[in-house]
Design an enzyme around this catalytic site. Structure first.
Site, PDB file in Angstrom:
ATOM      1  N   THR A  25      -6.103 -13.295   1.032  1.00 45.44           N
ATOM      2  CA  THR A  25      -6.522 -13.802   2.664  1.00 45.44           C
ATOM      3  C   THR A  25      -6.267 -15.363   2.765  1.00 45.44           C
ATOM      4  O   THR A  25      -6.449 -15.459   3.998  1.00 45.44           O
ATOM      5  CB  THR A  25      -7.724 -13.365   2.902  1.00 45.44           C
ATOM      6  OG1 THR A  25      -8.850 -13.884   1.988  1.00 45.44           O
ATOM      7  CG2 THR A  25      -7.799 -11.819   2.831  1.00 45.44           C
TER       8      THR A  25
ATOM      9  N   TYR B   8     -10.423   2.525   5.936  1.00 45.28           N
ATOM     10  CA  TYR B   8      -9.446   2.226   4.855  1.00 45.28           C
ATOM     11  C   TYR B   8     -10.052   1.071   4.011  1.00 45.28           C
ATOM     12  O   TYR B   8     -10.572   0.359   4.315  1.00 45.28           O
ATOM     13  CB  TYR B   8      -8.256   1.619   5.436  1.00 45.28           C
ATOM     14  CG  TYR B   8      -7.109   1.555   4.767  1.00 45.28           C
ATOM     15  CD1 TYR B   8      -6.023   2.480   4.570  1.00 45.28           C
ATOM     16  CD2 TYR B   8      -6.793   0.228   4.065  1.00 45.28           C
ATOM     17  CE1 TYR B   8      -5.048   2.547   3.844  1.00 45.28           C
ATOM     18  CE2 TYR B   8      -5.563   0.196   3.264  1.00 45.28           C
ATOM     19  CZ  TYR B   8      -4.733   1.335   3.034  1.00 45.28           C
ATOM     20  OH  TYR B   8      -3.917   1.169   2.229  1.00 45.28           O
ATOM     21  N   SER B   9      -9.905   1.531   2.754  1.00 40.00           N
ATOM     22  CA  SER B   9     -10.562   0.601   1.551  1.00 40.00           C
ATOM     23  C   SER B   9      -9.432   0.834   0.488  1.00 40.00           C
ATOM     24  O   SER B   9      -9.514   1.883  -0.293  1.00 40.00           O
ATOM     25  CB  SER B   9     -11.889   1.092   1.347  1.00 40.00           C
ATOM     26  OG  SER B   9     -12.311   0.309   0.064  1.00 40.00           O
ATOM     27  N   ASN B  10      -9.066  -0.546  -0.108  1.00 38.02           N
ATOM     28  CA  ASN B  10      -8.285  -0.378  -1.241  1.00 38.02           C
ATOM     29  C   ASN B  10      -9.020  -0.036  -2.529  1.00 38.02           C
ATOM     30  O   ASN B  10      -8.596   0.171  -3.533  1.00 38.02           O
ATOM     31  CB  ASN B  10      -7.721  -1.956  -1.384  1.00 38.02           C
ATOM     32  CG  ASN B  10      -6.497  -2.189  -0.140  1.00 38.02           C
ATOM     33  OD1 ASN B  10      -5.557  -1.847  -0.468  1.00 38.02           O
ATOM     34  ND2 ASN B  10      -6.706  -2.824   0.577  1.00 38.02           N
TER      35      ASN B  10
ATOM     36  N   GLY C 121       2.926  -0.351   3.816  1.00 34.63           N
ATOM     37  CA  GLY C 121       2.210  -1.451   2.997  1.00 34.63           C
ATOM     38  C   GLY C 121       2.365  -2.709   3.387  1.00 34.63           C
ATOM     39  O   GLY C 121       3.421  -3.095   3.743  1.00 34.63           O
TER      40      GLY C 121
ATOM     41  N   SER D 216       0.706  -1.304  -0.094  1.00 38.02           N
ATOM     42  CA  SER D 216       0.002   0.062   0.164  1.00 38.02           C
ATOM     43  C   SER D 216       0.841   1.303  -0.056  1.00 38.02           C
ATOM     44  O   SER D 216       0.188   2.330  -0.073  1.00 38.02           O
ATOM     45  CB  SER D 216      -0.748  -0.160   1.166  1.00 38.02           C
ATOM     46  OG  SER D 216      -2.050  -0.895   0.968  1.00 38.02           O
TER      47      SER D 216
END
Length: 404
Positions: free
Chosen positions: A170, A207-209, A353, A104
């Site tokens: 994941t 937080y959101s990618n 990140g 990130s």
């Protein structure tokens, strides 16, 4: 344990990991104080600085990391430290110049390009997502008419994070099944659109990618070139970041590099996860770099060499980010930069990140004159000791005295 219980426990671990991945740091106008130089000779101070950095790197390794590389840069020079191995198969020691996936930390590069386009009058931070990407954000209560570019960059859009419903990132089985799959940004956004937003746009912070996948799509719509091309043209080449790349579908890391290792929150045995089609992360986390190149980038950014003053001020304007408190108490978030308090007073900017097998943390003074970057491989310890050790390294280096 039932499959539902395993799923719930995995999601809990994932949520903790995602919090640690939020990655951005800011000094909202607070510069790191530089204490008066001590009476020690420059050589002694330098040796002391290297020893202190090495001690902190060794402490990180002691929490279970496979390899650790750190670099601290300031007005009086720089020093690096390493520990562990770059490759468990060959036992090659980690090297100061090894490349690694930065996860990130990519977001700060993407935000910088957006803000450059704002400075050029080609994008407005108040433009809606639907203005640039009609229909991309819709369904299940999601509406691109109500979300602005600023809210994407600041994580105040409320959009669901697609990685929370993305087995490739994941679970061990999901990674093995899709590690070489090419994903389009539209596919990643569509995953998020299967879920309701977490809150109304501007009503909170989360937080959101997904936000940065959309930001990359907006860059392409506004310029006619991919986010990778614009990051390369506007940042990588002008700064001479020769070890940094924004790959498209290449699954390997060129040159000498750290190998990444992960068991995916205990869902499988630890495996080498270095090879990965980076489209799974896209403009939210696909880049590769080194501690030296990242140090140069952050120094140029906070030093005012990449953005006009108005846009740099926008980037450093932060909101409270309570969701990061578990890792960075008191954290605030700007536009691709996070602000974190220092133990010695003031604060620093950052954007770390995480991507399977790799973790990056960094800290930059408000003027860009002090930069610390640390990269680790392997999973972070579940008791947060790895995170604490990395944060302690950054804090101590930025608070260091003796003219280092």
């Amino acid at each position: 344990m039932t499959s539902a219980q395993r799923s719930s426990r995995t999601k809990t671990r994932i949520a903790s990991r995602l919090v640690a991945t939020a990655l951005v740091t800011g000094l909202a106008g607070l510069a790191v104080a530089v204490p008066a130089a001590s009476a020690a000779s420059p050589g002694a101070a330098s040796a002391s600085g290297r020893a202190a950095l090495q001690k902190d790197v060794d402490a990180i390794l002691g929490t279970g990391s496979v390899g650790v590389v750190a670099r601290s840069t300031g007005p009086r020079g720089q020093h690096s430290a390493t520990a562990g191995v770059a490759d468990t198969a060959t036992r090659q020691p980690a090297r100061a110049g090894d490349r690694f996936r930065i996860g990130s930390a990519t977001k700060t590069f993407v935000s910088t390009v957006i803000l450059q386009l704002v400075g050029e009058g080609r994008i407005s931070l108040d433009d809606t997502v639907d203005h640039w990407l009609p229909g991309a954000v819709s369904g299940n209560g999601n509406d691109g008419h109500d979300i602005t570019v600023r809210q994407l960059l600041q994580h105040t859009s409320g959009l669901y994070d697609f990685t929370a419903d993305f087995p490739e990132m994941t679970t061990a089985d999901g990674f093995q099944a899709d590690r070489y799959t090419t994903w389009t940004p539209e596919q990643l956004v569509a995953i998020a659109m299967r879920h309701k937003p977490n809150f109304a746009p501007g009503a909170g912070w989360g937080y959101s990618n997904t936000n940065y996948v959309l930001a990359g799509m907006i860059i392409e719509k506004a310029t006619g070139r991919s986010w990778q091309q614009e990051v390369t043209r506007r940042i990588i080449h002008p700064l001479g970041l020769r070890q940094t790349s924004a790959p498209d579908t290449e699954s390997w890391i060129a040159g000498t590099h750290l190998h990444g290792y992960s068991s995916f929150y205990g869902t499988g045995t630890t495996m080498d996860v270095t090879a990965l089609n980076p489209t799974a992360a896209g403009s939210a986390g696909a880049m590769i770099s080194t501690t030296a190149d990242l140090s140069r980038f952050y120094s140029a950014l906070l030093g005012g060499r990449l953005l006009r003053p108005a846009q740099l001020a926008e980037m450093k304007t932060t909101v409270r980010a309570e969701g990061l408190d578990a890792v960075w108490p008191g954290a605030r978030y700007g536009l691709g930069l996070q602000e974190v308090p220092l133990s010695c007073g003031g604060s620093y900017y950052t954007h770390g990140g995480d991507i399977p097998g790799f973790s990056t943390r960094d800290g930059i003074s408000a003027d860009g004159r002090r930069v610390v970057v640390v990269a680790t491989t392997g999973d972070s310890a579940p008791d947060q000791s790895t995170e604490k050790a990395k944060n302690a390294l950054v804090d101590r280096e930025l608070c260091a005295t003796s003219g280092r």
